[in-house]
Design an enzyme around this catalytic site. Structure first.
Site, PDB file in Angstrom:
ATOM      1  N   CYS A   1       0.830  -1.210   0.000  1.00 21.50           N
ATOM      2  CA  CYS A   1       0.000   0.000   0.000  1.00 21.50           C
ATOM      3  C   CYS A   1       0.862   1.257   0.000  1.00 21.50           C
ATOM      4  O   CYS A   1       0.710   2.127  -0.838  1.00 21.50           O
ATOM      5  CB  CYS A   1      -0.933   0.020   1.203  1.00 21.50           C
ATOM      6  SG  CYS A   1      -2.253  -1.188   1.070  1.00 21.50           S
ATOM      7  N   HIS A   2       1.780   1.363   0.967  1.00 22.71           N
ATOM      8  CA  HIS A   2       2.576   2.582   1.065  1.00 22.71           C
ATOM      9  C   HIS A   2       4.061   2.298   1.244  1.00 22.71           C
ATOM     10  O   HIS A   2       4.803   3.150   1.720  1.00 22.71           O
ATOM     11  CB  HIS A   2       2.046   3.472   2.192  1.00 22.71           C
ATOM     12  CG  HIS A   2       0.594   3.775   2.054  1.00 22.71           C
ATOM     13  ND1 HIS A   2      -0.377   3.038   2.700  1.00 22.71           N
ATOM     14  CD2 HIS A   2      -0.071   4.684   1.303  1.00 22.71           C
ATOM     15  CE1 HIS A   2      -1.569   3.499   2.365  1.00 22.71           C
ATOM     16  NE2 HIS A   2      -1.411   4.501   1.517  1.00 22.71           N
ATOM     17  N   GLY A   3       4.462   1.051   0.941  1.00 15.39           N
ATOM     18  CA  GLY A   3       5.880   0.759   0.887  1.00 15.39           C
ATOM     19  C   GLY A   3       6.601   0.641   2.213  1.00 15.39           C
ATOM     20  O   GLY A   3       7.695   1.161   2.375  1.00 15.39           O
TER      21      GLY A   3
ATOM     22  N   PRO B   1       6.542   4.210   5.877  1.00 12.16           N
ATOM     23  CA  PRO B   1       5.770   5.092   6.778  1.00 12.16           C
ATOM     24  C   PRO B   1       5.286   4.446   8.073  1.00 12.16           C
ATOM     25  O   PRO B   1       4.869   5.158   8.987  1.00 12.16           O
ATOM     26  CB  PRO B   1       4.582   5.510   5.919  1.00 12.16           C
ATOM     27  CG  PRO B   1       4.409   4.397   4.950  1.00 12.16           C
ATOM     28  CD  PRO B   1       5.779   3.838   4.676  1.00 12.16           C
TER      29      PRO B   1
END
Lengths: 191, 423, 260
Positions: free
Chosen positions: A155-157, A170
């Site tokens: 999703c956001h690495g 994150p």
């Protein structure tokens, strides 16, 4: 209420336009009655809010048993617990070594590998990324496992290492370790 | 004052800013603050406010029940019992909703009765009355569909019997019933659509209630004397006089409600509805909820299927034309010596119908139901039109304020004067 | 046409069913029978459950009724509410085999029960229950006291109401005469047959009447587990409303004082 109304007096328009002595008494009464009513309304709201919390049957949800017999070294299984995936990973000696070798100062959420594992070589973590709740990849051998050989959240690495600790991206925290116990060498009960 | 802004009298700067652009506060102040209201209301005038509060209670509890209810034939019954057992305060929310339906009908029936006794349906309030009858019909539909949702024996067989009423319609009756069911019997599609409509209709009711209140605020309220206020001496500002008087009524209402919910939650229900629905076995005595009993009695009193259905719907539809059936210029029954007693008899008769509706449809129960049905309609279709012509009403008071002064004169010491109303 | 056929089929099925189940069919013919009054601890608006009695009642259910009657709305964890300890509940749950699955091979399997499990159902489904009971379906008892006129009083009466049929009454094959059952002919054989049929842990003498009372109390708790909380909350709310009502009425009189 036996008093009669003088014919000349028109009905008062505002509640406050009366003799002061009478008014004070009334205001106090109003205040008490108003506070009581406010308490009542507050008490009414609570059951509605509470009804949205998990019900008793949800809280009593059964624990999940996992049979480890068929999980070979280097493999992982995903089991369902409380509606969430739990990752059970049979780590290789190399993965364990990597996880243990990391200095705590390198970690965003410092935890030793030993504190996250009950019994080697089994790593058991809740498979929910601590960023915004996606399920990280890395359970299947064909999945990307990120730069640290653990899991990678698409999703956001976020990159997790072989102890499920956050290393880059994150997410603020390591993958959570659920409550579990070994009932035998090959039987784990989660929850 | 910038042009185009409403001329607001609100002092709080934030509220004033809003009120200038959207004068809801001015409106509330006008409609619920200074709104001139007849000074002689008795406690029967509480019941409109009570009905509105009841509607809010039903919507609030209903929304939270819907969060845990499952509209499926194989899960509905258990999901309701799960609400009763496992959901936090679920039993409370469900019992409030369940008994709230009964409270709603008690409150609205008293409200309608008050309108009939004091002639509130007469000109210029005909449309106000008609909107009220629409609300009553919507309430009945909503209550009926809500009763189906727990999917007990009475839910199922009530749904079967009531939907089958439409099969009485010539030619298209059976097709309509199939359409209502979404199948060839009351089944999962029926349950699903009833749930959907049961959720929708209360908001429609709220909309019609808004129109009802809007119409009320054009004509102003009727009052126990049935004469129009002639000036400011006859009225009081709604706030604080009637807000506080309504508050007293609300507390009494809540106490009755609480006794039902906490000490006899299933008293008004039927034990058979705690048996899961079984399409193969009809309970020996199937009776609707108490608030449908009078109309159910009318249905069964007529031996012909179509005529029975027409009579039942007619018993409510007749209320739509009541303002024109009763053309007496005098509103309040207080000043109608004959109509008063015939209406009180009609009231007793309504309870007789309610009683007969709960009895098996056999023997002398049928006879009683028929006599009561005859009087129900005769009152509207024969007696009221006739009385409008032949009845000599008592002399009306000159004004609302007048009776308060009568006997005491203008002197403040006249402690013997009795207010017309216990207010 | 199709609709008519379905209706006819349903009707035929219903008739066939009521013939096989005279309990339903005969209901209409009988007026209410006076039930023997039992002074339960939960009678009246402020009554509460007698924990020891409800526990004994559970024992009666578990040892006698549970062979045929399920209580699928209850979970073993609910037994904590009647005063059983966590260990006792765990042991009770573990003493039954619960079907679970499918496992990794796609098969259903049996495992010892857990506190979170619902009470084990005695039969896999209604058809199996009928097949094992001469065509009669033993009803689920989860809400039985709410589902019968008379509630616990009726359950008690039914359990002690087995008698010899009066002169001239023929009891049908496989049926039993019961004074309090609507229609008097019940498919259930007398479940509580003799004093001392089971032994209560607390030393209470297990007469038939005692067992019937205790199990009725247990079933009332099972149907309305919220009863005590509900009544206690009701008392508090009524007291609150009475005070608030008095205050409101006082304010109302003050406000209206200058109008009259």
């Amino acid at each position: 209420m036996a008093d009669t109304l003088a014919p000349s007096s028109s009905p008062p328009v505002e509640g406050g336009a009366h003799a002061p002595a009478d008014g004070t008494k009334r205001d106090f009464l109003k205040l008490v009655a108003g506070s009581f009513a406010a308490v009542g309304v507050g008490a009414i709201v609570w059951p509605f809010i509470a009804s949205m919390n998990p019900a008793k049957d949800v809280l009593a949800l059964a624990s999940t048993d996992v049979d480890l017999t068929h999980v070979a070294e280097g493999q992982a299984v995903t089991v369902m617990w409380r509606g969430k995936p739990v990752f059970v990973r049979h780590r290789t000696a190399k993965e364990i070594e990597e996880a243990q070798a990391v200095p705590l100062s390198d970690l965003r959420d410092p935890q030793t590998d030993q504190s996250r594992v009950l019994r080697e070589p089994w790593l058991i973590v809740v498979g929910v990324c601590t960023h915004l709740g996606c399920v990280p990849l890395g359970q299947k051998s064909t999945d990307p496992r990120g730069d640290y050989g653990g899991w990678f959240c698409p999703c956001h690495g976020s990159h997790y290492d072989t102890a499920g600790r956050i290393r880059r991206g994150p997410a603020p925290l390591n993958l959570a370790v659920p409550e579990y116990e070994f009932r035998s060498d090959t039987q784990v009960r989660i929850g | 004052m910038a042009s185009g802004l409403h001329d607001s009298t609100v002092t709080n700067p934030v509220l004033r800013w809003i009120d200038q652009r959207m004068p809801v506060i001015t409106m509330m102040q006008k409609e619920y603050g200074s709104f001139p209201t007849p000074r002689n209301f008795n406690y029967f005038w509480n019941f409109g406010a009570l009905a509105m509060i009841n509607l809010l209670i039903m919507i609030a509890t209903g929304i939270f029940l819907a969060m845990n209810y499952t509209p499926h034939t194989s899960l509905a019954f258990d999901s309701v019992e799960r609400i009763m057992r496992d959901v936090n305060y679920g039993w409370l929310i469900r019992y409030v909703h369940m008994n709230g339906a009964s409270m709603f009908f008690i409150v609205v029936l008293v409200h309608v009765w008050r309108g009939m006794y004091y002639g509130s349906y007469k000109t210029p309030r005909e449309l106000l009355w008609i909107l009220g009858v629409v609300i009553f019909l919507l309430m009945m539909a909503t209550a009926f569909m809500g009763y189906v949702l727990p999917w007990g024996q009475m839910s199922f067989w009530g749904a079967t019997v009531i939907t089958n009423l439409f099969s009485a319609i010539p030619l298209v009756g059976n097709s309509i019933v199939t359409l209502l069911w979404g199948g060839f019997s009351v089944d999962n599609p029926t349950l699903n659509r009833f749930f959907s409509l049961h959720y929708l209709l209360p908001f429609v009711i709220a909309g019609v209630v808004f129109l009802h209140v809007a119409a009320l605020h054009i004509t102003g309220s009727n009052n126990p004397l049935g004469i129009e206020p002639k000036g400011p001496q006859d009225t009081l500002p709604f706030h604080p006089y009637y807000t506080i008087k309504d508050s007293v009524g609300v507390i009494v209402y809540l106490m009755v409600f609480a006794v039902l919910v906490f000490f006899m939650p299933n008293y008004l229900g039927h034990p058979d509805n705690y048996i899961p629905a079984n399409p193969l076995s009809t309970p020996a005595h199937i009776v609707p909820e108490w608030y449908f009993l009078p109309f159910y009695a009318i249905l069964r009193a007529v031996p012909d299927k179509l005529m029975g259905v027409l009579a039942m719907f007619g018993s409510i539809a007749i209320l739509f034309v009541l303002p024109w059936l009763d053309s007496s210029p005098v509103r309040s029954m207080r000043f109608r010596p004959i109509a008063k007693w015939l209406f009180l008899l009609w009231t007793v008769n309504f309870f007789v119908l309610m009683w007969a509706g709960g009895k098996p449809a056999e023997g002398h129960y049928i006879l009683i139901a028929r006599l009561a049905t005859a009087y129900y309609f005769a009152y509207f279709l024969v007696l009221l039109p006739l009385l409008s012509k032949i009845e000599r009403p008592l002399p009306l008071p000159e004004s609302i304020a007048r009776p308060v002064l009568r006997g005491g004169g203008p002197l403040p010491g006249a402690a013997t004067a009795q207010p017309m109303e216990k207010a | 046409m199709a609709l008519r056929f379905v209706k006819a089929a349903a009707l035929a099925a219903a008739v066939g069913l009521s013939a096989s189940l005279p309990m339903g069919a005969a209901k209409a013919a009988e007026g209410p029978v006076e039930l023997p009054h039992v002074n339960f601890s939960f009678n009246g608006p402020f009554g509460t459950f007698d924990r020891a009695q409800v526990q004994r009642g559970f024992q009666v259910y578990k040892d006698v009724c549970a062979a045929c009657h399920g209580m699928h709305l209850l979970a073993y964890r609910n037994l904590r509410d009647i005063g059983l300890s966590e260990e006792e509940v765990t042991a009770i749950a573990a003493s039954v085999q619960i079907q679970d699955g499918p496992n990794d091979n796609g098969e259903m399997f049996e495992r010892p029960g857990r506190a979170s499990d619902r009470f084990r159902r005695p039969f896999a489904n209604d058809a199996a229950a009928r097949a094992a009971n001469n065509g009669a379906l033993p009803p689920d008892l989860s809400v039985i006291t709410k589902a019968r006129v008379g509630g616990a009083q009726y359950i008690h009466a039914l359990l002690v109401g087995y008698t010899q049929p009066p002169e001239g009454v023929t009891v049908m094959e496989g049926m039993h005469y019961n004074e309090y059952f609507p229609g008097h002919q019940i498919a259930m054989a007398p479940p509580l047959v003799q004093d001392g049929q089971l032994t209560f842990g607390d030393g209470t003498n297990a007469t038939v009447d005692q067992m019937a009372r205790d199990v009725s109390a247990f079933l009332t708790w099972a149907a309305e587990p919220e009863l005590e909380t509900r009544r206690a909350m009701g008392v508090r709310i009524l007291i609150f409303l009475a005070i608030l009502g008095g205050l409101t009425y006082a304010v109302k009189r003050k406000i209206w004082a200058d109008v009259h």
